[in-house]
Design a protein around this motif. Structure first.
Motif, short mmCIF file in Angstrom:
data_model
loop_
_atom_site.label_atom_id
_atom_site.label_comp_id
_atom_site.label_asym_id
_atom_site.label_seq_id
_atom_site.Cartn_x
_atom_site.Cartn_y
_atom_site.Cartn_z
N MET A 190 1.39 -1.45 0.03
CA MET A 190 -0.25 -0.19 0.10
C MET A 190 0.95 1.21 -0.33
O MET A 190 0.82 2.26 -1.33
CB MET A 190 -0.75 0.48 0.97
CG MET A 190 -2.21 -0.99 0.61
SD MET A 190 -3.72 -0.56 2.52
CE MET A 190 -2.75 -1.65 3.84
N VAL A 191 2.15 0.82 0.52
CA VAL A 191 3.25 2.28 0.75
C VAL A 191 3.21 2.45 -0.30
O VAL A 191 3.45 4.25 -1.30
CB VAL A 191 3.96 2.56 2.25
CG1 VAL A 191 5.17 2.89 1.50
CG2 VAL A 191 3.53 2.58 3.21
N LYS A 196 2.26 1.30 -3.52
CA LYS A 196 0.86 2.50 -4.56
C LYS A 196 0.93 4.34 -3.54
O LYS A 196 1.20 4.82 -5.12
CB LYS A 196 0.03 1.80 -4.01
CG LYS A 196 -1.27 1.35 -4.80
CD LYS A 196 -2.14 0.57 -4.64
CE LYS A 196 -3.69 1.03 -4.08
NZ LYS A 196 -4.09 0.70 -4.66
N ALA A 197 1.03 4.45 -2.82
CA ALA A 197 0.68 5.23 -2.00
C ALA A 197 2.03 6.30 -2.68
O ALA A 197 2.07 7.51 -3.09
CB ALA A 197 1.42 5.83 -1.46
N LEU A 198 3.13 6.02 -2.45
CA LEU A 198 4.62 7.33 -2.84
C LEU A 198 4.86 7.06 -4.65
O LEU A 198 5.32 7.48 -4.84
CB LEU A 198 5.65 6.20 -2.95
CG LEU A 198 5.49 6.39 -1.07
CD1 LEU A 198 6.95 5.55 -0.14
CD2 LEU A 198 5.79 8.24 -0.88
N MET A 258 -2.49 10.81 -0.79
CA MET A 258 -1.28 9.62 -1.08
C MET A 258 -2.09 8.30 -0.46
O MET A 258 -2.33 7.07 -0.81
CB MET A 258 0.17 9.75 -0.58
CG MET A 258 0.38 10.45 -2.02
SD MET A 258 2.82 9.73 -1.69
CE MET A 258 2.63 11.94 -0.94
N LYS A 300 -5.10 6.44 -1.95
CA LYS A 300 -4.30 6.17 -3.46
C LYS A 300 -4.40 4.50 -2.65
O LYS A 300 -4.55 3.56 -3.03
CB LYS A 300 -3.50 6.36 -3.83
CG LYS A 300 -3.24 5.71 -5.08
CD LYS A 300 -2.24 7.16 -5.99
CE LYS A 300 -1.31 6.10 -6.15
NZ LYS A 300 0.08 7.10 -7.16
N ALA A 301 -3.49 4.56 -1.25
CA ALA A 301 -2.83 3.11 -0.58
C ALA A 301 -3.77 2.52 0.04
O ALA A 301 -3.98 1.43 -0.52
CB ALA A 301 -2.17 3.33 0.26
#
Lengths: 195, 195
Positions: A188-189, A191-193, B188, B191-192
């Motif tokens: 998930m992290v 994906k976020a970044l 972010m 999104k995650a």
DNA sequence: AATATAAATGAATGTTCATTCACTTACAAA
DNA sequence: TTTGTAAGTGAATGAACATTCATTTATATT
């Protein structure tokens, strides 16, 4: 001349952290520590100038070893995903191996009147800076302020670790942090970044 | 009978938190607190059973108000993104308005021997549970353990807040947490968490 | 074996601590 | 205006505190 007893030194160090984790900063007295470490109060003052110096040295010791472990097998030219994952795994490994050290470290970081010495972290910071710059250049990560990157990349991890160690439960049953759960959060992290 | 002086009560409360944030738990002594609050030491014992009770009551007080503020304008049927964003904004608002309270709260949470009373949080937890369940059902969020959700959703926020308050800098220049920066990080996080 | 030296000690020091208590003060009810 | 009562007090108490120091102990060097 008489030789230093290494056992005494480490006994003082370990018992001090244990006491702080168990009873908080006000639970650490020099006389109780001496008794717990099987040592005279005066002996502590051979190794440490005073109580404050003891606490600062303990903090620096843990900070240094923690960041050394975090960089094991890491180099700033690794792919963003692989490099960050290695750091997550390294950090978890340290935390599970030395939970007392880590909890002392966290308690210290959240307390005031602290000598937040960053000397030991120069090498670590240099590595991270390069790593993040590369990741942005290669288009693996969005451009953002370093504090925001740090908060997304590690805030999540630290929060999970805190649930694990403090046995604080969200809904009733306690949370055990395993590698698969780490991976779920890590994906998930990432994906976020991503840009 | 004589009436209670509300000013004394709040003076004790505020000065106690101030002292703990400035000097740590071992920096809080009842006599120093009494002097700082302009009150006799014995007066503190009218309001609080003892030192431990004082700390616990302060913690519960802050925890309660913090979570009340977090839920302002919130209800569990809001869209996932809107509901979470309201909570982020509410939390930031509280933290910027009462930085001492928040720092005391965080210091307390990271310390041991603590009465982690969750009684006040029942209503808050109920709301969050519904909110998360709805979000998963509506396909706005991946299904995951509550601690993982919590860590992704709030770990990032708390980490940024810590940078802001403690003035710890990553690269040299200090980090100031503004709403646009919050929004960047929030996007972010959303999104995650998306499926 | 003698010596020099730093490690290690336990008892002592003066300070600060949390808490108590006999007392005074303010005020609502009578 | 008197009175009952809880709020508020300052000084006192004994325990625990950080730190020091005169002394003893172990060992590496001579």
């Amino acid at each position: 001349m008489r030789t230093r007893d290494e056992n005494k030194e480490s006994a003082i160090r370990e018992k001090a952290m244990q006491m702080i984790v168990d009873e908080g900063f006000d639970g650490l007295s020099m006389q109780k520590l001496a008794k717990a470490a099987g040592v005279s109060p005066a002996t502590i003052y051979i190794y440490y100038k005073n109580r404050e110096d003891l606490l600062n040295q303990l903090f620096n010791y843990v900070q240094q070893t923690f960041h050394e472990v975090a960089l094991e097998g890491f180099n700033p030219n690794l792919s963003f995903e692989e490099g960050l994952w290695i750091q997550w795994k390294n950090r978890l490994k340290f935390i599970l191996k030395y939970p007392i050290h880590f909890q002392f470290y966290e308690q210290f970081r959240n307390s005031p009147c602290i000598n937040h010495s960053d000397i030991n972290l120069a090498h670590f910071k240099e590595n991270m800076k390069l790593f993040v710059m590369n990741a942005i250049k290669k288009g693996e990560m969005k451009k953002m302020e370093p504090e925001i990157f740090w908060s997304v990349a590690y805030g999540t991890l630290y929060s999970m670790v805190k649930f694990h160690l403090q046995q604080i439960s969200m809904m009733g049953n306690t949370f055990k942090l395993t590698e698969p759960k780490m991976r779920t959060a890590f994906d998930m992290v990432i994906k976020a970044l991503k840009p």
